[in-house]
Design a protein around this motif. Structure first.
Motif, PDB file in Angstrom:
ATOM      1  N   VAL A  93      12.280  49.721   8.979  1.00  0.00           N
ATOM      2  CA  VAL A  93      12.170  51.151   9.240  1.00  0.00           C
ATOM      3  C   VAL A  93      11.119  51.365  10.317  1.00  0.00           C
ATOM      4  CG1 VAL A  93      12.872  51.906   6.933  1.00  0.00           C
ATOM      5  CG2 VAL A  93      10.448  51.483   7.410  1.00  0.00           C
ATOM      6  N   VAL A  94      11.183  52.504  10.946  1.00  0.00           N
ATOM      7  CA  VAL A  94      10.179  52.875  11.931  1.00  0.00           C
ATOM      8  C   VAL A  94       9.867  54.353  11.755  1.00  0.00           C
ATOM      9  CG1 VAL A  94      11.802  53.535  13.769  1.00  0.00           C
ATOM     10  CG2 VAL A  94       9.544  52.651  14.379  1.00  0.00           C
ATOM     11  N   GLN A  95       8.634  54.710  12.026  1.00  0.00           N
ATOM     12  CA  GLN A  95       8.204  56.102  11.914  1.00  0.00           C
ATOM     13  C   GLN A  95       8.487  56.821  13.223  1.00  0.00           C
ATOM     14  OE1 GLN A  95       4.007  56.566  11.294  1.00  0.00           O
ATOM     15  NE2 GLN A  95       4.137  58.749  10.880  1.00  0.00           N
ATOM     16  N   LYS A  96       9.161  57.955  13.155  1.00  0.00           N
ATOM     17  CA  LYS A  96       9.361  58.805  14.330  1.00  0.00           C
ATOM     18  C   LYS A  96       8.953  60.217  13.949  1.00  0.00           C
ATOM     19  CE  LYS A  96      12.439  59.912  18.125  1.00  0.00           C
ATOM     20  NZ  LYS A  96      13.732  59.628  18.781  1.00  0.00           N
ATOM     21  N   GLY A  97       7.787  60.618  14.439  1.00  0.00           N
ATOM     22  CA  GLY A  97       7.219  61.876  13.992  1.00  0.00           C
ATOM     23  C   GLY A  97       6.918  61.776  12.508  1.00  0.00           C
ATOM     24  N   ASP A  98       7.525  62.642  11.708  1.00  0.00           N
ATOM     25  CA  ASP A  98       7.298  62.602  10.262  1.00  0.00           C
ATOM     26  C   ASP A  98       8.486  62.009   9.510  1.00  0.00           C
ATOM     27  OD1 ASP A  98       9.104  64.604  10.691  1.00  0.00           O
ATOM     28  OD2 ASP A  98       8.027  66.154   9.569  1.00  0.00           O
ATOM     29  N   ARG A  99       9.382  61.303  10.230  1.00  0.00           N
ATOM     30  CA  ARG A  99      10.562  60.713   9.610  1.00  0.00           C
ATOM     31  C   ARG A  99      10.493  59.188   9.674  1.00  0.00           C
ATOM     32  NH1 ARG A  99      16.132  62.917  11.763  1.00  0.00           N
ATOM     33  NH2 ARG A  99      16.774  61.691   9.952  1.00  0.00           N
ATOM     34  N   LEU A 100      11.162  58.532   8.717  1.00  0.00           N
ATOM     35  CA  LEU A 100      11.348  57.088   8.744  1.00  0.00           C
ATOM     36  C   LEU A 100      12.823  56.810   9.013  1.00  0.00           C
ATOM     37  CD1 LEU A 100       9.175  55.840   5.733  1.00  0.00           C
ATOM     38  CD2 LEU A 100       8.626  55.722   8.164  1.00  0.00           C
ATOM     39  N   LEU A 101      13.092  56.032  10.064  1.00  0.00           N
ATOM     40  CA  LEU A 101      14.462  55.721  10.461  1.00  0.00           C
ATOM     41  C   LEU A 101      14.743  54.240  10.241  1.00  0.00           C
ATOM     42  CD1 LEU A 101      14.577  57.648  13.871  1.00  0.00           C
ATOM     43  CD2 LEU A 101      15.129  58.521  11.582  1.00  0.00           C
ATOM     44  N   TYR A 102      15.987  53.923   9.861  1.00  0.00           N
ATOM     45  CA  TYR A 102      16.378  52.533   9.659  1.00  0.00           C
ATOM     46  C   TYR A 102      16.486  51.796  10.991  1.00  0.00           C
ATOM     47  CZ  TYR A 102      17.493  53.467   4.758  1.00  0.00           C
ATOM     48  OH  TYR A 102      17.429  53.780   3.428  1.00  0.00           O
ATOM     49  N   CYS A 103      16.107  50.502  10.951  1.00  0.00           N
ATOM     50  CA  CYS A 103      16.168  49.644  12.134  1.00  0.00           C
ATOM     51  C   CYS A 103      17.087  48.446  11.860  1.00  0.00           C
ATOM     52  CB  CYS A 103      14.776  49.137  12.501  1.00  0.00           C
ATOM     53  SG  CYS A 103      13.587  50.435  12.884  1.00  0.00           S
ATOM     54  N   ALA A 104      17.213  47.569  12.861  1.00  0.00           N
ATOM     55  CA  ALA A 104      18.097  46.408  12.752  1.00  0.00           C
ATOM     56  C   ALA A 104      17.717  45.504  11.596  1.00  0.00           C
ATOM     57  CB  ALA A 104      18.084  45.623  14.066  1.00  0.00           C
ATOM     58  N   GLY A 105      16.421  45.421  11.284  1.00  0.00           N
ATOM     59  CA  GLY A 105      15.985  44.563  10.192  1.00  0.00           C
ATOM     60  C   GLY A 105      16.590  44.963   8.855  1.00  0.00           C
TER      61      GLY A 105
END
Length: 290
Positions: free
Chosen positions: A165-177
């Motif tokens: 996951v990665v933080q974008k602003g106040d959200r956590l988004l799924y990543c390739a991992g």
């Protein structure tokens, strides 16, 4: 006992090289963190070398352009090394493979200019994954049918971003991992680049040697990051001292820490010991600051 640091200046003189994470430490995906930028600049002014190492699944040039847009000045670091740089090298060494690209259009720079044949997923030797095609709306479960077909064919997933996951602003988004983790759970084989894989640390040390004009050992390096399974596990696996930035992707767990309650770290540190056994942890900061 883990030291909760007031600022990284307390230990800055112990290391010659910082291997610093980017997303969650230097910026939040939208804007730079001013105290982190100041810390990097101060360390360099005092003779230190900064290599920013990121699990971004693209070559370093777009990462530098992104840092420019977010207000991270170039005097805050010496070089940038991305997971995508390591992946491009691996693909080239494979020798003109048939590749299926899995990821958003913004990451296609990873394969541009490579001597490959881009094919459909059914004909691929390598399925090269940089992330979900739409990380704003999709989850890894949406990819279960595709991953099961890949497993049935015995295809190897090349994961260019081990972050889950990665933080974008106040959200956590799924990543390739996150896709790679699911593929492994289904029984598939995954090849990773980026942290915690040793290749990116070896390449980072080579860059630092080029900058310094002389050898720099792992013992002279400090890994700085907010990811347990990437930054901290990578530091542990590669024998590098570390500082944990507790307020990155774990910020939502640390409200009491920001209120001055140091024992709020205890559950987080217990997990850290499990994820990164043997970690040479030199301190903890809520965020990178001098």
């Amino acid at each position: 006992m883990t030291v909760l640091l007031d600022g990284i200046s307390q230990i800055a003189g112990r290391h010659r090289l910082w291997l610093c994470d980017v997303w969650g430490v230097v910026h939040n995906g939208i804007a730079a963190y001013a105290p982190a930028v100041e810390a990097l600049q101060r360390f360099r002014r005092e003779g230190g070398i900064v290599v920013l190492i990121t699990n971004a699944p693209r070559p370093f040039e777009p990462v530098v352009a992104q840092l420019d847009r977010m207000g991270v000045p170039r005097d805050a670091y010496d070089r940038v090394l991305a997971s995508g740089d390591v992946m491009r090298r691996l693909v080239v060494e494979h020798g003109h493979p048939a590749v299926h690209f899995l990821g958003p259009a913004r990451d296609r720079g990873l394969i541009e200019g490579l001597d490959i044949a881009e094919v459909g997923i059914g004909e691929a030797e390598i399925v090269l994954c940089t992330g979900l095609m739409d990380d704003l709306t999709e989850t890894p479960d949406d990819y279960q049918p595709m991953l099961r077909r890949m497993m049935d064919k015995g295809q190897i997933l090349y994961c260019a971003n081990p972050d889950k996951v990665v933080q974008k602003g106040d959200r956590l988004l799924y990543c390739a991992g996150a896709l790679a983790e699911l593929y492994e759970q289904l029984g598939g084989e995954v090849v990773f680049t980026g942290k915690p894989d040793p290749l990116i640390y070896e390449d980072a040390l080579a860059l630092a040697r080029d900058i310094a004009g002389e050898p720099i050992s792992k013992d002279e390096a400090l890994a700085i990051g907010d990811g347990m399974e990437t930054d901290m596990r990578g530091a542990a696996l590669n024998g590098i001292d570390a500082v944990f930035i507790a307020g990155g992707i774990h910020a939502h767990e640390l409200e009491e820490l920001h209120q001055g309650k140091a024992d709020a770290l205890d559950p987080l540190l217990a997990r850290l010991e499990e994820v990164a056994p043997g970690l040479r942890l030199k301190g903890v900061l809520p965020d990178l600051r001098w």
